[in-house]
Write a protein that holds these residues in place. Structure first.
Motif, PDB file in Angstrom:
ATOM      1  N   ILE A 105       0.853  -1.260   0.236  1.00 18.62           N
ATOM      2  CA  ILE A 105       0.149   0.087  -0.713  1.00 18.62           C
ATOM      3  C   ILE A 105       0.864   0.907   0.074  1.00 18.62           C
ATOM      4  N   GLN A 118       0.744   5.909  -0.576  1.00 14.25           N
ATOM      5  CA  GLN A 118      -0.034   7.408  -0.603  1.00 14.25           C
ATOM      6  C   GLN A 118       0.978   7.509  -1.622  1.00 14.25           C
ATOM      7  N   ILE A 163      -4.149   6.852  -2.806  1.00 16.40           N
ATOM      8  CA  ILE A 163      -4.360   5.643  -1.963  1.00 16.40           C
ATOM      9  C   ILE A 163      -4.085   4.244  -2.687  1.00 16.40           C
ATOM     10  N   ARG A 219      -5.922   2.324  -7.540  1.00 15.70           N
ATOM     11  CA  ARG A 219      -6.083   3.422  -6.902  1.00 15.70           C
ATOM     12  C   ARG A 219      -7.016   4.493  -6.464  1.00 15.70           C
ATOM     13  N   TYR A 276       1.566   0.374   6.950  1.00 13.27           N
ATOM     14  CA  TYR A 276       1.771   1.468   6.555  1.00 13.27           C
ATOM     15  C   TYR A 276       0.840   2.381   7.072  1.00 13.27           C
ATOM     16  N   ASP A 280      -0.972   6.207   6.525  1.00 11.65           N
ATOM     17  CA  ASP A 280      -1.130   7.374   5.758  1.00 11.65           C
ATOM     18  C   ASP A 280      -1.305   8.785   6.115  1.00 11.65           C
ATOM     19  N   TRP A 319      -2.367   0.525   8.412  1.00 12.76           N
ATOM     20  CA  TRP A 319      -3.259  -0.324   7.284  1.00 12.76           C
ATOM     21  C   TRP A 319      -1.981  -1.379   7.219  1.00 12.76           C
ATOM     22  N   TRP A 365     -13.350   4.037   3.120  1.00 23.66           N
ATOM     23  CA  TRP A 365     -12.266   4.951   3.327  1.00 23.66           C
ATOM     24  C   TRP A 365     -12.442   6.080   4.897  1.00 23.66           C
TER      25      TRP A 365
END
Length: 371
Positions: A81, A83, A89, A99, A339, A341, A347, A371
């Protein structure tokens, strides 16, 4: 007076009926033949169109995401993943790249290998001009606005089996593969010589030249995690860091830089912290490492999250290591990547899909969000 039919009259009637049936049958057969010919021509046009699509490298990159994946997941296996600078993202999966633009999930359907088949995305980066670069099982691909370009061994890439990719501050694209490293300068691929390492016999895929991760830190130094140990590159000089600080394993998986500029190193053996020249083993005698330390990330409080053996998730607050306990009603994926963001949301992606940590629990993020 009634009409008397003779055997001859009956024979004439039979012949007439038979001829009518034959004529009708011939017409139907001719009609079917015409229909079949039309269908064949349509199939040919479709086939030719598909070939044209596969042969073209520069095409429109996106279509609305409509693929019916298991349990509405983005993909059953999400490998990575990322960003970008615009806030979009990107998900790299066994079903290609996706995407997230706002609340619209888009499948990038022009990323193909040399034979025109789909690929598994393993790593994603962004260059200084805003182009997105993806490393995958069929080479590398770049996305510039609405166009995608695929690069292969036939273009000069060192190997099509790409495991990592990063863009440095000068705009060079560094590509780590099962056969070593090469650099794309915008015009050509240049092989980058590395020391020979070892083959990890515990893995199904390994080589003496394998590079798992390449990152550039805040000072402009490149860090290469390989089967030859940890290497750094700056000012045109390659240094064997493993030898200098005594990382006692050849198999280095990843380097992560936290907000304070401290480096965290995941290896087959342990998790290390590197401050300048001071190396500290964080996990020794504290946890069972199993198959090794995997992905690393930092949360908004400065805690370091990392995986061990993919199944175990830990948090290090600078003093102690705490295992994040999963339960029947709080299960995440088999983690390939952690990850953080731009909103400091954590994430977790891997086998089982994509998840975010919300209020201490794993929230499954499907192709419809949230989201």
């Amino acid at each position: 007076m009634g009409i008397v039919k003779t055997p001859f009259d009956n024979m004439k009637l039979f012949i007439v009926i038979t001829l009518c049936v034959i004529v009708h049958s011939c017409k139907e057969q001719e009609k079917k033949s015409v229909i079949k010919k039309v269908i064949t021509e349509k199939e040919k046009v479709s086939h030719d169109s598909n070939l044209e699509d596969k042969q073209s490298n520069n095409q429109s990159t996106q279509t609305s995401f409509q693929s019916p994946f298991v349990n509405n997941q983005i993909s059953q296996v999400v490998r990575t993943i990322f960003q970008d600078s615009r806030g979009d993202i990107w998900f790299g999966s066994q079903n290609g790249a996706f995407r997230l633009n706002g609340k619209s999930l888009i499948h990038i359907d022009r990323i193909k290998n040399e034979s025109g088949k789909g690929v598994t995305i393993k790593d994603i980066t962004e260059d200084k001009d805003g182009r997105i670069w993806l490393g995958h099982t069929g080479g590398i691909s770049s996305i510039d606005g609405e166009l995608v370009t695929n690069y292969y061994e036939s273009d000069g890439l060192i190997n099509n089996d790409v495991w990592c990719i990063t863009a440095d501050t000068n705009g060079n694209i560094w590509i780590g593969t099962i056969a070593g490293v090469c650099v794309y300068n915008g015009h050509e691929f240049i092989n980058f010589k590395l020391p020979k390492g070892k083959i990890d016999a515990t893995l199904g895929v390994s080589s003496s030249k394998m590079v798992h991760s390449i990152v550039e830190d805040s000072k402009g130094t490149l860090w290469l995690s390989s089967n030859a140990g940890l290497l750094s590159y700056s000012n045109n000089k390659l240094i064997d860091v493993s030898d200098k600080v005594d990382i006692q394993t050849n198999f280095v998986n990843e380097v992560f830089e936290d907000k304070k500029g401290v480096l965290w190193i995941s290896t087959k053996k342990d998790l290390f912290r590197l401050r300048g020249k001071e190396l500290t083993n964080i996990t020794k005698d504290n946890i069972e490492v199993g198959k090794g330390i995997g992905s690393i990330a930092e949360d908004k409080k400065g805690n370091i999250w990392f995986t061990s053996n993919q199944h175990n998730l830990y948090v290090y607050d600078g003093k102690k290591i705490i295992e994040y306990q999963k339960s029947e009603d709080n299960k995440g994926p088999v983690i390939f990547k952690i990850y953080s963001d731009q909103e400091d949301r954590l994430w977790f992606v891997g086998y089982g899909g994509a998840y975010r940590l919300e209020n201490g629990k794993f929230l499954n993020i499907t192709r419809s969000g949230p989201w």
